[in-house]
Design an enzyme around this catalytic site. Structure first.
Site, PDB file in Angstrom:
ATOM      1  N   CYS A   1       0.856  -1.192   0.000  1.00  0.00           N
ATOM      2  CA  CYS A   1       0.000   0.000   0.000  1.00  0.00           C
ATOM      3  C   CYS A   1       0.893   1.243   0.000  1.00  0.00           C
ATOM      4  CB  CYS A   1      -0.946  -0.001   1.194  1.00  0.00           C
ATOM      5  SG  CYS A   1      -1.788  -1.587   1.484  1.00  0.00           S
TER       6      CYS A   1
ATOM      7  N   ALA B   1       1.648   3.810  -2.227  1.00  0.00           N
ATOM      8  CA  ALA B   1       1.388   5.155  -2.764  1.00  0.00           C
ATOM      9  C   ALA B   1       1.059   6.141  -1.633  1.00  0.00           C
ATOM     10  CB  ALA B   1       0.231   5.094  -3.761  1.00  0.00           C
ATOM     11  N   PRO B   2       1.570   7.380  -1.738  1.00  0.00           N
ATOM     12  CA  PRO B   2       2.282   8.004  -2.855  1.00  0.00           C
ATOM     13  C   PRO B   2       3.795   7.802  -2.852  1.00  0.00           C
ATOM     14  CG  PRO B   2       1.835   9.648  -1.197  1.00  0.00           C
ATOM     15  CD  PRO B   2       1.211   8.369  -0.695  1.00  0.00           C
ATOM     16  N   GLY B   3       4.319   6.978  -1.945  1.00  0.00           N
ATOM     17  CA  GLY B   3       5.719   6.593  -2.031  1.00  0.00           C
ATOM     18  C   GLY B   3       6.661   7.261  -1.051  1.00  0.00           C
ATOM     19  N   GLY B   4       6.135   8.039  -0.127  1.00  0.00           N
ATOM     20  CA  GLY B   4       7.002   8.720   0.829  1.00  0.00           C
ATOM     21  C   GLY B   4       7.823   7.769   1.679  1.00  0.00           C
TER      22      GLY B   4
ATOM     23  N   ASP C   1       0.922  -1.180  -4.764  1.00  0.00           N
ATOM     24  CA  ASP C   1      -0.333  -0.494  -4.445  1.00  0.00           C
ATOM     25  C   ASP C   1      -1.415  -1.006  -5.375  1.00  0.00           C
ATOM     26  OD1 ASP C   1      -0.999   2.098  -2.618  1.00  0.00           O
ATOM     27  OD2 ASP C   1      -2.372   1.977  -4.320  1.00  0.00           O
TER      28      ASP C   1
ATOM     29  N   ASP D   1       1.520  -0.518   5.375  1.00  0.00           N
ATOM     30  CA  ASP D   1       0.829   0.739   5.704  1.00  0.00           C
ATOM     31  C   ASP D   1      -0.630   0.524   5.320  1.00  0.00           C
ATOM     32  OD1 ASP D   1       0.184   3.300   6.329  1.00  0.00           O
ATOM     33  OD2 ASP D   1       1.542   4.263   4.909  1.00  0.00           O
TER      34      ASP D   1
ATOM     35  N   CYS E   1      -2.560   5.416   9.722  1.00  0.00           N
ATOM     36  CA  CYS E   1      -2.689   6.812  10.142  1.00  0.00           C
ATOM     37  C   CYS E   1      -4.044   6.992  10.830  1.00  0.00           C
ATOM     38  CB  CYS E   1      -2.526   7.770   8.963  1.00  0.00           C
ATOM     39  SG  CYS E   1      -3.608   7.444   7.566  1.00  0.00           S
TER      40      CYS E   1
END
Length: 438
Positions: free
Chosen positions: A259, A261-264, A283, A328, A381
Site C-alpha cells: 500500500c 502510494a504516494p511513495g514517501g 499499491d 501501511d 494513520c
C-alpha cells in the site's frame, strides 16, 4: 471573466459533503479555474467550511425559514462559505457580503440572493452584538458534534478509547498542520541542510531526535526549499518518518512496501537504508502509483513498482520471500483529519468494521510472504484502537508464528500509538511483528 472564488468554494464543499467526493480530488479542479494568487484563499474557504461544518450549520439554522434542497442545495454551502468569512477571516464584511451574493449568478441560484444577503447580515449583526456585550458562547450547552465539529460516532469512539484525552484529540484535529521536512541524507546531513535553511532565511522550530525530521516555523512553497527539485529534501510528517527507522532494514534485505502510494515511506527507506538488495513498492491503485514514480524520479531512487492487491499476492508475487515488510494498511485516516478535514464527513461509522476485516485479510496474506526471522511493521494513520492495538493483538493471538516486539518504553504496550499533535505529529500507529523461526 474571473471565476468567483465563493462559487468555487461552494461547489467544492457541496461535492465533498453531499456527493462524497474527496477534497484532494475536487479542490484541484476548482483551483485550475483561478489565478494562482487566489489559490490560498480558495483553499482557506474550503478547508475552513469543512473544519467547522457542524458549527456553521448551527449558526445559520435560526435564520433560515426553509432548508435549501434539490437544485438550491449548493446555495446552502454558499451561505456557509459566507458565514465562515465573517466569523474566521479578516475579509471585510462588506466584501464578504458582496462577493458571496454575487456568487449566486454562476451557481444559477440568483433567486436566493435576497435570502443569502439577509442571513449574512443578520448573522453579522448577531456577532457584533455578542462582541459588544462581551458574551462568549457556552459550548458546554451545545451537542458535542457542534461543540467539537466532529461526527457523533467518531466522538463516541474516542471517548471509549481515550476517556482522559478524547477532547485533546478533537481540539488538535481543528489545528492547521505543521510542515515537516525529511532530509535526503544521501545528499546532505541534517546539519548541512539546516545551514542551507538558515542561508535561505527559513526558520525551523524543532528537530525530532529519533528520525532527524525537521519541523518548520511556518509552511512555505516547496520550491523555496533548498534543493527540492534536486531531491535533497521531501515533505513528510514527523510521524510517517518513524517507519524507516522502525523497519530497520539491513544490507542485502529484500523489502516490500505494501500500500505504498504516494511513495514517501518507500523513498525514505531507500534513503535511510541504501544497501538493501531490492525494494518492491506495491499499491492496488495503478493511478496512484504515478506519484510513486514521480517521487522516485525526483529523488533519483530505484524500486520495483507493482500494481497489485496485497490481499491476493498470488497474482503478482514472484515467489521470493521478503526480509522486511512495511504494511501501511488501508485505514480510516482519523489520525490525519487536521490535514484532510473531509475525512470527518466522508468516513462513516459502519466503515470501521469493513476496514478492520480488510486489514486483517491483508495482514494474513502478506505475512505468508515474510521469511522466518523477518520483520513486518504494521502501520496506520488512525487513532482508533480497533484498527491498531486490537488488530495486532488479534493477529498475534491467531498466529502462533507471530511475535510482537515492543517499540515503546512500556513493555505492555501493543505497538506505539501516536495521538494527533503529540510532538506536533499526525496521529499514527506502529507495531512490529517478527516471524518466529521454524
Amino acid at each position: 471573466m474571473a471565476a468567483n472564488l465563493r462559487a468555487l468554494a461552494a461547489r467544492c464543499t457541496f461535492a465533498v459533503v453531499d456527493k462524497g467526493r474527496s477534497l484532494s480530488d475536487e479542490l484541484p479542479q476548482q483551483i485550475a479555474k483561478i489565478d494562482i494568487k487566489d489559490k490560498g484563499l480558495l483553499q482557506e474557504l474550503c478547508y475552513g467550511v469543512l473544519r467547522h461544518l457542524p458549527e456553521l450549520e448551527n449558526d445559520v439554522r435560526d435564520f433560515i425559514k426553509k432548508p435549501f434542497i434539490g437544485k438550491q442545495r449548493v446555495g446552502h454551502f454558499l451561505l456557509l462559505v459566507g458565514v465562515y468569512q465573517i466569523k474566521y477571516t479578516r475579509i471585510p464584511d462588506h466584501a464578504a457580503f458582496n462577493e458571496t451574493v454575487s456568487a449566486c449568478k454562476p451557481l444559477k441560484c440568483e433567486h436566493l440572493k435576497g435570502v443569502i444577503n439577509g442571513v449574512l447580515r443578520n448573522f453579522q449583526r448577531q456577532q457584533a452584538q455578542l462582541v459588544a456585550q462581551n458574551i462568549q458562547p457556552d459550548i458546554s450547552k451545545l451537542p458535542a458534534a457542534i461543540a467539537f465539529n466532529h461526527p457523533s460516532w467518531f466522538i463516541k469512539k474516542l471517548q471509549t478509547g481515550y476517556p482522559d484525552s478524547w477532547q485533546d484529540i478533537l481540539i488538535a484535529n481543528m489545528d492547521r498542520p505543521p510542515m515537516w521536512l525529511r532530509v535526503n541524507t544521501l545528499h546532505n546531513s541534517v546539519e548541512q541542510y539546516l545551514t542551507l535553511l538558515a542561508d535561505a532565511e527559513i526558520e525551523h522550530a524543532y528537530i525530532d531526535e529519533k528520525s532527524s525530521a525537521i519541523r518548520l516555523v511556518e509552511a512555505i512553497d516547496v520550491n523555496k526549499l533548498p534543493g527540492f527539485q534536486l531531491g535533497w529534501v521531501s515533505i513528510q510528517d514527523g510521524a510517517a518518518q518513524q517507519a524507516a527507522l522502525l523497519l530497520d532494514c539491513q544490507p542485502d534485505d529484500n523489502v516490500l512496501d505494501c500500500c505504498a502510494a504516494p511513495g514517501g515511506k518507500t523513498c525514505h527507506i531507500l534513503e535511510f537504508s541504501p544497501k538493501i538488495k531490492a525494494m518492491t513498492a506495491l499499491d492496488i491503485e495503478e493511478s496512484r502509483l504515478l506519484r510513486v514514480h514521480e517521487n522516485l524520479q525526483r529523488l533519483n531512487l530505484q524500486a520495483n513498482v507493482i500494481a497489485g492487491d496485497a490481499a491476493t499476492p498470488e497474482k503478482w508475487w514472484d515467489g521470493q520471500l521478503f526480509d522486511r515488510i512495511l504494511l501501511d494498511a488501508p485505514c480510516s485516516g482519523t489520525g490525519v483529519i487536521r490535514r484532510h478535514p473531509d475525512i470527518k464527513w466522508l468516513r462513516k461509522s459502519q466503515d470501521i468494521a469493513v476496514l478492520t476485516d480488510l486489514q486483517q485479510d491483508i495482514l494474513k496474506n502478506v505475512w505468508s510472504l515474510l521469511k522466518p526471522g523477518g520483520t513486518l511493521l504494521y502501520a496506520t494513520c488512525s487513532v482508533l484502537p480497533e484498527e491498531n492495538s486490537e488488530q495486532v493483538q488479534r493477529f498475534v493471538d491467531e498466529n502462533s508464528d507471530a511475535e510482537h516486539v515492543s517499540i515503546t518504553s512500556n513493555a505492555n504496550d501493543i505497538g506505539w500509538q501516536i495521538l494527533t499533535n503529540e510532538n506536533s505529529m499526525d496521529g499514527f500507529y506502529y507495531a512490529k511483528l517478527v516471524k518466529k523461526q521454524q
